[in-house]
Design a protein around this motif. Structure first.
Motif, mmCIF file in Angstrom:
data_model
loop_
_atom_site.group_PDB
_atom_site.id
_atom_site.type_symbol
_atom_site.label_atom_id
_atom_site.label_comp_id
_atom_site.label_asym_id
_atom_site.label_seq_id
_atom_site.Cartn_x
_atom_site.Cartn_y
_atom_site.Cartn_z
ATOM 1 N N ALA A 160 0.961 -1.574 -0.039
ATOM 2 C CA ALA A 160 -0.005 0.159 -0.160
ATOM 3 C C ALA A 160 0.668 1.280 -0.266
ATOM 4 N N ASP A 161 0.247 2.308 -0.738
ATOM 5 C CA ASP A 161 1.404 3.368 -0.308
ATOM 6 C C ASP A 161 1.411 3.782 1.091
ATOM 7 N N PRO A 162 2.648 4.227 1.162
ATOM 8 C CA PRO A 162 2.559 4.676 2.819
ATOM 9 C C PRO A 162 1.904 5.696 3.699
ATOM 10 N N ALA A 163 1.174 6.073 2.279
ATOM 11 C CA ALA A 163 -0.101 7.556 2.634
ATOM 12 C C ALA A 163 -0.866 7.362 3.158
ATOM 13 N N ASP A 164 -1.242 5.708 2.805
ATOM 14 C CA ASP A 164 -2.668 5.602 2.985
ATOM 15 C C ASP A 164 -2.807 4.809 3.935
ATOM 16 N N ASP A 165 -1.897 4.191 4.664
ATOM 17 C CA ASP A 165 -1.802 3.797 6.192
ATOM 18 C C ASP A 165 -1.613 3.954 7.049
ATOM 19 N N PRO A 166 -1.924 4.226 7.959
ATOM 20 C CA PRO A 166 -2.874 5.246 9.076
ATOM 21 C C PRO A 166 -1.182 4.719 10.235
ATOM 22 N N ASN A 167 -0.658 4.087 9.351
ATOM 23 C CA ASN A 167 1.342 3.222 10.616
ATOM 24 C C ASN A 167 1.969 3.381 9.827
ATOM 25 N N GLY A 168 1.695 5.030 8.219
ATOM 26 C CA GLY A 168 2.814 4.817 7.612
ATOM 27 C C GLY A 168 4.137 3.847 6.898
ATOM 28 N N MET A 169 3.375 2.761 7.549
ATOM 29 C CA MET A 169 4.251 1.080 7.140
ATOM 30 C C MET A 169 4.225 1.357 5.456
ATOM 31 N N GLY A 170 3.194 1.965 4.186
ATOM 32 C CA GLY A 170 2.823 0.626 3.372
ATOM 33 C C GLY A 170 2.357 -1.103 3.312
ATOM 34 N N LEU A 171 2.048 -0.844 4.426
ATOM 35 C CA LEU A 171 1.159 -1.753 4.282
ATOM 36 C C LEU A 171 -0.891 -1.484 4.266
ATOM 37 N N SER A 172 -1.007 -2.740 3.267
ATOM 38 C CA SER A 172 -2.683 -3.061 2.854
ATOM 39 C C SER A 172 -3.256 -3.465 4.201
ATOM 40 N N GLN A 173 -4.516 -2.913 4.859
ATOM 41 C CA GLN A 173 -5.137 -3.313 5.499
ATOM 42 C C GLN A 173 -5.543 -5.338 5.981
ATOM 43 N N THR A 174 -5.622 -5.992 4.280
ATOM 44 C CA THR A 174 -5.142 -7.126 3.607
ATOM 45 C C THR A 174 -4.088 -7.797 4.797
ATOM 46 N N ALA A 175 -2.825 -7.193 4.970
ATOM 47 C CA ALA A 175 -1.799 -7.341 5.746
ATOM 48 C C ALA A 175 -1.889 -7.024 6.831
ATOM 49 N N TYR A 176 -2.065 -6.285 7.540
ATOM 50 C CA TYR A 176 -2.563 -6.098 8.906
ATOM 51 C C TYR A 176 -3.714 -6.983 9.645
ATOM 52 N N HIS A 177 -4.602 -7.697 8.464
ATOM 53 C CA HIS A 177 -5.159 -8.889 9.244
ATOM 54 C C HIS A 177 -4.472 -9.597 9.464
ATOM 55 N N PHE A 178 -3.996 -10.580 7.985
ATOM 56 C CA PHE A 178 -2.622 -11.232 8.976
ATOM 57 C C PHE A 178 -1.737 -11.363 9.284
ATOM 58 N N ILE A 179 -1.190 -10.148 9.769
ATOM 59 C CA ILE A 179 -0.140 -9.584 10.967
ATOM 60 C C ILE A 179 -1.053 -10.207 12.550
#
Length: 469
Positions: free
Chosen positions: A275-294
């Protein structure tokens, strides 16, 4: 220059390209002087087992496989009364031995009586990858395999192969890297000749420790390569009178050997973690799918670590204590951006690094476990929680941990196997063999391993307790 010349010399020619069909294999064998073929599989502990088959019998090997008395091969679910196991080559895994170019290897899946043998670690991973594919995902994986170069002394103890490697902070030491250049450059040349693209060789954080990186691929390919890489490095070291060890903690006072996994999920050629880091509230360049994976990784970490850190010695790496240079191993269930004290480090947009994985892992089983945990997070939309990017987790007090809600990883193999035994998601992912759940078999073997270690009386105990009372 022939393809064989490229594998020997490592320069001036196109690197080896893995075949995609039996005809590709036949052509390579015919054109490049291959005389023998290893039909190789692994047991639970990732020990490579093989038969050496003359190239004249290639067609027999491809059609009929190679037979083994499975009970003699290690922990792969067989008794002396069981029928022979048959190792069936995967032609895509065909790998010439760069230092012995007249020999090549197949990674094999094990069958018994014409049916998949569900104790086979490679088969277990394939099935989990099929489940991911049914959900629309391809799991891609990179593995960072660290190793020490040592020699065994007459009294059975080990010492570093390089007696001059004595710096208190040896990481990236150019002089030590230069002293070992003949060996590590030969490994790097072989890796690139195989088409894996070695992009860096490091002197790692411990004296005598190295890491040689190659590009990520689909998870099955990376697991096959990890098995071959360990075998290749060990064989090349032995030819020089040395031992290359991937043991998680061969020296108590030095940083241990990791095998960090870098993970991403892909769909239709696109990285769905990105994801674009600007679209990630944590600025890490992760999508919502990635956060669910985490979220899934965190939820199952206490259980899956029994597969990513699968030995008694693994948990001597996962500590805060005396280390060479710096301490890198995780001890808490956490994630954060580019912070090496985290269990899950986000080194760059679109990928997750799991730092629990160590050099003793069976990469097929470890990859199965982390993928199953992450997919569960996606399917249940689990919350990853807040990152702990700014914290040095190795300095946290118990009160600090309680305040931020960070849980500790298991402290030993016994606790990890108990958590694995109770985890229904991982139980389903590792499958049922027809006679038992693989989890129960794995836990039984590993708890026996723990008991054997626990029954030993060490020199530390004698020094501490002999005249304490």
């Amino acid at each position: 220059m022939t393809a064989t010349d490229a594998l020997v010399n490592g320069g001036g020619s196109t690197p080896f390209t893995a075949p995609t069909s039996a005809d590709d294999v036949r052509a390579y064998v015919r054109n490049n002087g291959i005389q023998f073929l290893f039909a190789q599989f692994v047991d639970m502990h990732a020990k490579p087992n093989a038969k050496l088959v003359p190239a004249a019998h290639l067609d027999d090997l491809l059609s009929d496989g190679a037979g083994f008395a499975g009970f003699a091969a290690g922990e792969i679910g067989q008794q002396p009364s069981d029928p022979d196991m048959i190792a069936i080559p995967d032609v895509r895994s065909f790998t010439p031995l760069p230092w012995r170019p007249e020999v090549a290897r197949f990674a094999c899946d094990v069958t018994v009586n014409g049916e998949e043998w569900l104790y086979c670690p490679r088969t277990i991973l394939r099935k989990q990858l099929e489940r991911a594919a049914a959900l629309g995902f391809e799991f891609k994986l990179g593995a960072e395999l660290e190793y020490f170069l040592v020699r065994k002394k007459d009294d059975g103890t080990i010492e570093l192969a390089d007696p001059l490697d004595t710096l208190a902070q040896p990481c990236y030491d150019m002089r030590a890297l230069t002293r070992n250049l003949d060996f590590v450059s030969a490994v790097a040349t072989n890796v690139s000749a195989l088409g894996w693209d070695n992009y860096a060789t490091d002197h790692e954080d411990a004296n005598g420790q190295f890491e040689q990186n190659f590009q990520f691929a689909d998870a099955l390919t990376t697991a096959d390569r990890a098995i071959f890489f360990r075998y290749m490095v060990e064989a090349m070291a032995q030819e020089r009178g040395l031992i290359a060890t991937f043991m998680p903690k061969p020296f108590a006072h030095l940083t241990g050997n990791g095998c960090h996994f870098h993970m991403s999920l892909w769909r239709d050629g696109e990285n769905v973690f990105d994801a674009d880091p600007a679209d990630d509230p944590n600025g890490m360049g992760l999508s919502q799918t990635a956060y669910h994976f985490i979220g899934g990784l965190k939820a199952h970490a206490k259980a899956y670590i029994a597969l990513t850190a699968p030995t008694v010695t693994s948990y001597k790496r996962l500590v805060v204590g005396a280390q060479s240079g710096s301490a890198w191993a995780p001890i808490y269930i956490s994630y954060g951006y580019n912070n090496r004290t985290q269990m899950l480090r986000i080194p760059d947009a679109g990928r997750i690094e799991d730092r629990t994985v160590d050099g003793s892992c069976n990469p097929y089983l470890a990859a199965t476990a982390v993928l199953a945990a992450g997919l569960d997070g996606i399917e249940r939309e689990l919350d990853a929680g807040a990152p702990t990017t700014e914290l040095n987790l190795h300095t946290l007090t118990d009160d600090d941990r309680a305040n931020i809600g960070v849980e500790a990883l298991p402290a030993n193999l016994l606790d990890a196997t108990r958590a694995l035994e109770a985890d229904d998601v991982l139980r389903a992912a590792l499958g049922n063999t027809g006679s038992e759940d693989y989890v129960d078999y794995y836990v039984r073997v590993k708890q026996r391993e723990w008991s054997e270690a626990h029954e030993q009386v060490t020199q530390w105990e004698i020094d501490r307790y002999l005249q304490l009372y």
